[in-house]
Design a protein around this motif. Structure first.
Motif, PDB file in Angstrom:
ATOM      1  N   UNK A  79      16.941  34.960  16.895  1.00 56.04           N
ATOM      2  CA  UNK A  79      17.761  33.762  16.673  1.00 56.04           C
ATOM      3  C   UNK A  79      16.961  32.558  16.169  1.00 56.04           C
ATOM      4  N   UNK A  80      15.659  32.506  16.432  1.00 54.25           N
ATOM      5  CA  UNK A  80      14.852  31.353  16.045  1.00 54.25           C
ATOM      6  C   UNK A  80      14.484  31.368  14.569  1.00 54.25           C
ATOM      7  N   UNK A  81      14.651  32.523  13.904  1.00 55.75           N
ATOM      8  CA  UNK A  81      14.325  32.660  12.475  1.00 55.75           C
ATOM      9  C   UNK A  81      12.884  32.236  12.174  1.00 55.75           C
ATOM     10  N   UNK A  82      11.966  32.622  13.051  1.00 58.36           N
ATOM     11  CA  UNK A  82      10.539  32.375  12.852  1.00 58.36           C
ATOM     12  C   UNK A  82       9.808  33.690  13.065  1.00 58.36           C
ATOM     13  N   UNK A  83       8.493  33.655  13.120  1.00 57.82           N
ATOM     14  CA  UNK A  83       7.747  34.895  13.291  1.00 57.82           C
ATOM     15  C   UNK A  83       8.095  35.528  14.638  1.00 57.82           C
ATOM     16  N   UNK A  84       8.434  36.808  14.614  1.00 52.72           N
ATOM     17  CA  UNK A  84       8.955  37.478  15.802  1.00 52.72           C
ATOM     18  C   UNK A  84       8.657  38.969  15.732  1.00 52.72           C
ATOM     19  N   UNK A  85       8.537  39.605  16.907  1.00 58.19           N
ATOM     20  CA  UNK A  85       8.454  41.066  16.934  1.00 58.19           C
ATOM     21  C   UNK A  85       9.842  41.691  17.058  1.00 58.19           C
ATOM     22  N   UNK A  86      10.886  40.828  17.198  1.00 53.83           N
ATOM     23  CA  UNK A  86      12.281  41.260  17.275  1.00 53.83           C
ATOM     24  C   UNK A  86      12.555  42.131  18.511  1.00 53.83           C
ATOM     25  N   UNK A  87      11.979  41.695  19.639  1.00 58.32           N
ATOM     26  CA  UNK A  87      12.276  42.367  20.900  1.00 58.32           C
ATOM     27  C   UNK A  87      13.691  42.003  21.345  1.00 58.32           C
ATOM     28  N   UNK A 142      15.354  43.295  27.322  1.00 54.82           N
ATOM     29  CA  UNK A 142      14.624  44.567  27.288  1.00 54.82           C
ATOM     30  C   UNK A 142      13.295  44.405  28.007  1.00 54.82           C
ATOM     31  N   UNK A 143      12.744  45.537  28.415  1.00 57.58           N
ATOM     32  CA  UNK A 143      11.419  45.529  29.054  1.00 57.58           C
ATOM     33  C   UNK A 143      10.429  46.180  28.104  1.00 57.58           C
ATOM     34  N   UNK A 144       9.335  45.457  27.851  1.00 60.14           N
ATOM     35  CA  UNK A 144       8.380  45.870  26.834  1.00 60.14           C
ATOM     36  C   UNK A 144       6.995  45.980  27.457  1.00 60.14           C
ATOM     37  N   UNK A 145       6.301  47.068  27.119  1.00 58.25           N
ATOM     38  CA  UNK A 145       4.943  47.265  27.647  1.00 58.25           C
ATOM     39  C   UNK A 145       4.023  46.145  27.175  1.00 58.25           C
ATOM     40  N   UNK A 146       3.054  45.801  28.013  1.00 62.49           N
ATOM     41  CA  UNK A 146       2.079  44.760  27.676  1.00 62.49           C
ATOM     42  C   UNK A 146       1.352  45.106  26.378  1.00 62.49           C
ATOM     43  N   UNK A 147       0.976  46.377  26.216  1.00 65.89           N
ATOM     44  CA  UNK A 147       0.258  46.757  24.998  1.00 65.89           C
ATOM     45  C   UNK A 147       1.104  46.501  23.755  1.00 65.89           C
ATOM     46  N   UNK A 148       2.396  46.778  23.822  1.00 61.85           N
ATOM     47  CA  UNK A 148       3.269  46.524  22.680  1.00 61.85           C
ATOM     48  C   UNK A 148       3.458  45.031  22.451  1.00 61.85           C
ATOM     49  N   UNK A 149       3.510  44.265  23.518  1.00 57.45           N
ATOM     50  CA  UNK A 149       3.600  42.812  23.366  1.00 57.45           C
ATOM     51  C   UNK A 149       2.341  42.250  22.725  1.00 57.45           C
ATOM     52  N   UNK A 187      -0.378  39.774  17.991  1.00 60.56           N
ATOM     53  CA  UNK A 187      -1.492  39.592  17.059  1.00 60.56           C
ATOM     54  C   UNK A 187      -1.242  40.210  15.687  1.00 60.56           C
ATOM     55  N   UNK A 188      -0.312  41.164  15.586  1.00 62.37           N
ATOM     56  CA  UNK A 188       0.003  41.766  14.285  1.00 62.37           C
ATOM     57  C   UNK A 188       1.201  41.071  13.659  1.00 62.37           C
ATOM     58  N   UNK A 189       2.311  40.985  14.417  1.00 63.51           N
ATOM     59  CA  UNK A 189       3.527  40.348  13.914  1.00 63.51           C
ATOM     60  C   UNK A 189       3.513  38.834  14.072  1.00 63.51           C
ATOM     61  N   UNK A 208       8.511  47.763  15.620  1.00 58.56           N
ATOM     62  CA  UNK A 208       9.217  47.608  16.896  1.00 58.56           C
ATOM     63  C   UNK A 208      10.689  47.377  16.596  1.00 58.56           C
ATOM     64  N   UNK A 209      11.509  48.004  17.417  1.00 60.62           N
ATOM     65  CA  UNK A 209      12.953  47.887  17.237  1.00 60.62           C
ATOM     66  C   UNK A 209      13.350  48.300  15.813  1.00 60.62           C
ATOM     67  N   UNK A 210      12.631  49.328  15.305  1.00 59.03           N
ATOM     68  CA  UNK A 210      12.841  49.907  13.981  1.00 59.03           C
ATOM     69  C   UNK A 210      12.544  48.930  12.835  1.00 59.03           C
ATOM     70  N   UNK A 211      11.804  47.882  13.150  1.00 57.67           N
ATOM     71  CA  UNK A 211      11.423  46.904  12.122  1.00 57.67           C
ATOM     72  C   UNK A 211       9.915  46.989  11.922  1.00 57.67           C
ATOM     73  N   UNK A 212       9.490  47.384  10.739  1.00 55.44           N
ATOM     74  CA  UNK A 212       8.069  47.521  10.419  1.00 55.44           C
ATOM     75  C   UNK A 212       7.566  46.211   9.819  1.00 55.44           C
ATOM     76  N   UNK A 213       6.474  45.734  10.389  1.00 57.54           N
ATOM     77  CA  UNK A 213       5.861  44.515   9.859  1.00 57.54           C
ATOM     78  C   UNK A 213       4.378  44.754   9.625  1.00 57.54           C
TER      79      UNK A 213
END
Length: 407
Positions: free
Chosen positions: A103-111, A115-122, A127-129, A210-215
């Protein structure tokens, strides 16, 4: 210059060792051999600590998403201490989703919300997205809130000696109070790289889905053939385009921080230009061995009037392969030291300059202990200190003024 209740003191290096040992040509020190269009930049060699280039590197700047290097450092510290694990899961709160997510329309991993997300994925999302939602979720998971996490960021900054940087949020939101300096960001980056090699690798990953969105990784240096392996970019209206990046060639690691580029293209081109120039233009030079006496600190009331100073490790600097720049140096300390003085105590700093650029700033330690002197010797020392102090105050001020003028 030594006087009663003295301020900071400056002594010339013993025997003008730096001038004699690292002098190329007989002309005056030249200006830096390369220029950049960005207003703030600094490039350092990690092994020696040498500053190879700098331009207004101590000015406070808005970090934007480069602040996520500090966010990552705090999270890496929590992992290293065992307080969290890579497989732990943090919840994407409504605040994280609405403020930093889609909703913020800024840089996001689109979680996804809730949802519950592993620390490694966060971490990868951070640092990537450059995901703001990832940064907020990590902050809330580690500390309970962004505000509390900002307190951990400030604490870590103080531990690392980042005295001019202020951290107020983990994702780079425009806040007039959140400021860093390019120089301190290279210190932070060097700490992350050296302390957390197993986690630093995430900065160098080229893409994340993540969430089927490749960045793809937002760091443009990773696609260049310069040996770049990580760290972060940033851009908001208040900051311009900034970057903290690292690259390695032939075992030599350099770290660059630059801020204020007007476009992403300028940021990438200027960064690449500075890295390539530095890798091609400098070679390593040993200045002092680990146990070599570099200078002396005056001691009051001791069995000896002086304490020899050493670095405790080999002192090296990167010097230009060609050119006529001279190296000069000084020892800075609060003194005189008061006996007894322990061996191995950090009491001074060695500052080395290439022309007007301070290229090294290293701690110096006492090589040996200085015990309290006998009563007659203490009386003689007090007399010499009084008489000599007046003379050194006058001569020292002349040396200092000349030195500053030459800069």
């Amino acid at each position: 210059m030594i006087v009663p209740n003295p301020p900071l003191h400056i002594l010339r290096l013993m025997g003008l060792a730096i001038l004699a040992g690292v002098c190329f040509g007989s002309g005056p020190a030249s200006a830096q051999a390369i220029q950049t269009s960005v207003p703030h930049a600094i490039l350092i060699d990690v092994e020696t600590g040498s500053v190879l280039f700098e331009k207004d590197a101590d000015a406070p700047v808005t970090p934007a998403s480069t602040v996520k290097v500090m966010t990552a450092d705090v999270v890496f510290g929590e992992l290293a201490q065992g307080r969290i694990k890579l497989d732990d899961e943090f919840t994407i709160s409504e605040h994280a989703w609405r403020t930093g997510g889609a909703p913020a329309r800024a840089s996001s991993m689109f979680a996804a919300l809730n949802s519950r997300v592993r620390v490694e994925d966060l971490i990868r999302g951070l640092v990537i997205d450059s995901g703001n939602d990832a940064a907020i979720a990590l902050a809330e998971g580690v500390a309970g809130s962004e505000t509390a996490f900002a307190g951990l960021m400030m604490k870590r900054g103080h531990e690392l000696g980042l005295t001019r940087s202020v951290f107020t949020n983990p994702w780079g939101k425009d806040d007039p109070e959140q400021k860093v300096t390019p120089r301190e960001m290279t210190i932070l980056a060097a700490h992350v790289i050296a302390t957390y090699p197993d986690y630093y690798k995430y900065f160098g990953e080229k893409e994340f889905t993540w969430n089927k969105i490749r960045q793809t990784n937002r760091n443009p240096l990773l696609t260049m053939d310069i040996g770049a392996d990580g760290l972060k970019t940033g851009n908001i209206d208040a900051s311009g385009f900034g970057l903290v990046g690292s690259a390695v060639q032939n075992g030599q690691r350099l770290i660059l921080a630059l801020y204020g580029a007007t476009t992403a293209k300028e940021r990438a081109e200027e960064a690449r230009k500075l890295f390539l120039w530095a890798f091609r233009s400098f070679s390593s030079k040993s200045l002092f061995s680990a146990d070599e006496t570099i200078g002396y600190a005056k001691v009051y009331g001791g069995a000896s009037f002086e304490a020899p100073l050493v670095a405790g490790r080999e002192v090296k600097a990167l010097v230009p392969r060609v050119g006529g720049e001279k190296f000069t140096g000084r020892i800075v300390y609060n003194g005189p030291l008061i006996a007894p003085v322990e061996a191995g105590k950090e009491v001074a700093r060695l500052k080395i300059f290439r022309g007007a650029v301070e290229v090294l700033d290293l701690p110096l330690k006492t090589q040996e202990a200085v015990e309290v002197g006998s009563l007659p010797r203490r009386a003689m020392g007090a007399g010499l200190e009084y008489v000599g102090g007046l003379f050194r105050k006058y001569v020292g001020s002349k040396i200092d003024s000349k030195y500053v003028a030459n800069q």
